[in-house]
Design an enzyme around this catalytic site. Structure first.
Site, mmCIF file in Angstrom:
data_model
loop_
_atom_site.group_PDB
_atom_site.id
_atom_site.type_symbol
_atom_site.label_atom_id
_atom_site.label_comp_id
_atom_site.label_asym_id
_atom_site.label_seq_id
_atom_site.Cartn_x
_atom_site.Cartn_y
_atom_site.Cartn_z
ATOM 1 N N ASP A 1 0.711 -1.184 -0.033
ATOM 2 C CA ASP A 1 -0.138 0.059 0.133
ATOM 3 C C ASP A 1 0.908 1.153 -0.095
ATOM 4 O OD1 ASP A 1 -3.357 0.365 1.120
ATOM 5 O OD2 ASP A 1 -2.027 2.180 1.137
ATOM 6 N N ASP B 1 3.440 2.647 -3.862
ATOM 7 C CA ASP B 1 2.745 3.600 -4.714
ATOM 8 C C ASP B 1 2.386 3.046 -6.033
ATOM 9 O OD1 ASP B 1 1.312 5.514 -6.024
ATOM 10 O OD2 ASP B 1 2.671 7.282 -5.317
ATOM 11 N N VAL B 2 1.317 2.597 -6.448
ATOM 12 C CA VAL B 2 1.035 1.871 -7.451
ATOM 13 C C VAL B 2 1.425 2.826 -8.941
ATOM 14 C CG1 VAL B 2 -0.373 0.102 -6.764
ATOM 15 C CG2 VAL B 2 -1.467 2.381 -7.760
ATOM 16 N N ASN C 1 -5.617 -3.857 -7.076
ATOM 17 C CA ASN C 1 -6.762 -3.230 -6.291
ATOM 18 C C ASN C 1 -6.781 -1.795 -6.183
ATOM 19 O OD1 ASN C 1 -9.204 -3.969 -4.411
ATOM 20 N ND2 ASN C 1 -7.515 -2.931 -2.904
ATOM 21 N N TYR D 1 -13.624 8.380 -13.395
ATOM 22 C CA TYR D 1 -13.480 7.071 -12.668
ATOM 23 C C TYR D 1 -14.094 5.967 -13.652
ATOM 24 C CZ TYR D 1 -14.351 3.644 -8.747
ATOM 25 O OH TYR D 1 -14.514 2.676 -7.924
ATOM 26 N N LYS E 1 -12.100 2.778 -15.106
ATOM 27 C CA LYS E 1 -12.676 1.459 -14.678
ATOM 28 C C LYS E 1 -13.007 0.954 -15.872
ATOM 29 C CE LYS E 1 -11.921 1.393 -10.192
ATOM 30 N NZ LYS E 1 -10.793 0.490 -9.423
ATOM 31 N N THR F 1 -16.547 0.221 2.871
ATOM 32 C CA THR F 1 -15.248 0.406 3.025
ATOM 33 C C THR F 1 -15.008 1.918 3.587
ATOM 34 O OG1 THR F 1 -14.704 0.979 0.983
ATOM 35 C CG2 THR F 1 -14.232 -1.378 1.437
HETATM 36 N N1 LIG Z 1 -15.818 0.519 -1.834
HETATM 37 C C1 LIG Z 1 -16.815 0.439 -2.903
HETATM 38 O O1 LIG Z 1 -18.001 0.644 -2.942
HETATM 39 C C2 LIG Z 1 -16.158 0.177 -4.230
HETATM 40 C C3 LIG Z 1 -16.818 -0.056 -5.360
HETATM 41 C C4 LIG Z 1 -16.564 -0.422 -6.583
HETATM 42 C C5 LIG Z 1 -15.107 -0.538 -6.717
HETATM 43 N N2 LIG Z 1 -14.258 -0.135 -5.694
HETATM 44 C C6 LIG Z 1 -12.818 -0.381 -6.004
HETATM 45 O O2 LIG Z 1 -12.253 -1.251 -4.903
HETATM 46 C C7 LIG Z 1 -10.869 -0.933 -4.789
HETATM 47 C C8 LIG Z 1 -10.446 -0.910 -3.219
HETATM 48 O O3 LIG Z 1 -11.468 0.041 -2.660
HETATM 49 P P1 LIG Z 1 -11.827 0.131 -1.306
HETATM 50 O O4 LIG Z 1 -13.241 0.408 -1.153
HETATM 51 O O5 LIG Z 1 -11.129 -1.272 -0.479
HETATM 52 O O6 LIG Z 1 -11.050 1.325 -0.492
HETATM 53 P P2 LIG Z 1 -10.307 1.897 0.813
HETATM 54 O O7 LIG Z 1 -10.494 3.180 0.743
HETATM 55 O O8 LIG Z 1 -10.887 0.898 1.845
HETATM 56 O O9 LIG Z 1 -8.839 1.541 0.572
HETATM 57 C C9 LIG Z 1 -8.118 2.093 -0.425
HETATM 58 C C10 LIG Z 1 -6.719 1.981 -0.327
HETATM 59 O O10 LIG Z 1 -5.852 2.541 -1.621
HETATM 60 C C11 LIG Z 1 -4.730 2.629 -1.018
HETATM 61 N N3 LIG Z 1 -4.268 3.642 -1.950
HETATM 62 C C12 LIG Z 1 -4.577 5.017 -2.419
HETATM 63 N N4 LIG Z 1 -3.733 5.624 -3.278
HETATM 64 C C13 LIG Z 1 -2.859 4.411 -3.561
HETATM 65 C C14 LIG Z 1 -1.521 4.309 -4.291
HETATM 66 N N5 LIG Z 1 -1.151 5.452 -5.237
HETATM 67 N N6 LIG Z 1 -0.766 3.236 -4.306
HETATM 68 C C15 LIG Z 1 -1.246 2.326 -3.523
HETATM 69 N N7 LIG Z 1 -2.067 2.320 -2.643
HETATM 70 C C16 LIG Z 1 -2.844 3.444 -2.652
HETATM 71 C C17 LIG Z 1 -5.296 3.453 0.431
HETATM 72 O O11 LIG Z 1 -3.915 3.932 1.115
HETATM 73 C C18 LIG Z 1 -5.991 2.753 1.009
HETATM 74 O O12 LIG Z 1 -5.457 1.976 1.832
HETATM 75 C C19 LIG Z 1 -10.540 0.405 -5.511
HETATM 76 O O13 LIG Z 1 -10.012 0.050 -6.724
HETATM 77 C C20 LIG Z 1 -11.782 1.092 -5.592
HETATM 78 O O14 LIG Z 1 -12.345 1.689 -6.987
HETATM 79 C C21 LIG Z 1 -14.757 -0.003 -4.511
#
Ligand SMILES: NC(=O)c1ccc[n+]([C@@H]2O[C@H](COP(=O)([O-])OP(=O)(O)OC[C@H]3O[C@@H](n4cnc5c(N)ncnc54)[C@H](O)[C@@H]3O)[C@@H](O)[C@H]2O)c1
Length: 254
Positions: free
Chosen positions: A42, A68-69, A95, A159, A163, A193
């Site tokens: 992360d 950092d991805v 992710n 977004y 995606k 989340t």
């Molecule tokens: N939660 C939802 O409703 C939802 C719905 C559809 C898709 N998603 C997707 O699921 C994935 C995870 O989301 P989540 O809900 O678990 O979010 P979250 O906010 O719980 O976690 C996101 C994580 O990403 C990390 N992050 C941010 N920028 C980064 C970077 N440049 N490099 C590495 N890490 C980085 C943050 O530090 C954090 O730990 C994302 O791709 C999001 O678009 C989430």
């Protein structure tokens, strides 16, 4: 006949991004519980460390790395860390992502490019860095996309574009590396989340009511789907975008 569930990832190594929180952390826990050695990465180094410690305390195998991805050089270091640790890489969970709100006429260039860099360019960087090890292991890549890839919601053009790009990229990669590496994506709907912590309860209730299963998803719902696609249970599945959204995308309600 054996009754116990098999540990599908024993002897395998998984690298997960954005795994300090939410879906990534739940997937790290799930893969570790099924026997994987998980490299929890992360941009939040402390958060990744916490998750890895928690997995180790529960008897799993985990290490952590700051990644950092959006930084290609950090990708090289992360893949090297996986190789140095176990000598292999079987599963890559790409992710990372965050959504930025704003209609097209409200977005500046920097916001647009940041969104594409985080959600789409980073997938390319990760795949490019990991292909050599994944090929050797005949591994699997699972990308976290979103229901936004296939349904339009007001206020999320960048977004959705990022995606949506994953949707096509998964097919392209599956064809390109067919027989060596499988590529699939999960498309979560609303999942409770950190992304949803600021959202008012009334809006969460509204979204749940518009979701056929009647609730928001849990990170573990998505982790289960990622684990399936990453496992040998899905050995004949590649190039697919799997909606894991409680039916949100097939409901007629906006
Ligand atoms: N939660 C939802 O409703 C939802 C719905 C559809 C898709 N998603 C997707 O699921 C994935 C995870 O989301 P989540 O809900 O678990 O979010 P979250 O906010 O719980 O976690 C996101 C994580 O990403 C990390 N992050 C941010 N920028 C980064 C970077 N440049 N490099 C590495 N890490 C980085 C943050 O530090 C954090 O730990 C994302 O791709 C999001 O678009 C989430």
């Amino acid at each position: 006949m054996t009754v116990a569930a098999p540990a599908r990832f024993t002897g395998r190594t998984a690298l997960l991004t954005a795994a300090a929180s939410g879906i990534g952390a739940a997937t790290a826990r799930r893969l570790a519980a099924e026997g994987a050695s998980v490299l929890v990465t992360d941009v939040d180094a402390e958060g990744a460390h916490r998750v890895a410690e928690e997995i180790r305390a529960a008897g799993g195998r985990a290490q952590d790395q700051c990644l950092d991805v959006t930084a290609p050089s950090q990708w090289t270091a992360a893949v090297t860390a996986a190789e140095s640790w176990t000598g292999r890489l079987d599963v890559l969970h790409l992710n990372a992502g965050q959504n930025v709100h704003g209609a097209a006429h409200e977005l500046d260039d920097a916001t647009w490019h940041h969104q594409l860099r985080l959600c789409l360019d980073a997938v390319f960087y990760g795949v490019r860095a990991a292909v050599p090890l994944l090929r050797t292991a005949r591994g699997a890549v699972v990308i976290t996309s979103s229901v936004h890839a296939v349904v339009g919601f007001k206020g999320f053009p960048a977004y959705a574009a990022a995606k949506g790009g994953i949707d096509a990229l998964v097919r392209q990669l599956a064809v390109e590396y067919g027989g060596q590496i499988r590529f699939n994506a999960v498309l979560p709907g609303a999942v409770a989340t950190a992304l949803w912590t600021e959202v008012p309860d009334e809006y969460k209730a509204l979204v749940a009511s518009r979701t056929p299963v009647g609730r928001l998803g849990a990170p573990e719902d998505i982790a289960a789907a990622v684990a399936f696609l990453a496992s040998e249970d899905a050995s004949f599945v590649t190039g697919q975008n799997l909606l894991v959204d409680g039916g949100r995308s097939i409901s007629s309600q906006e």
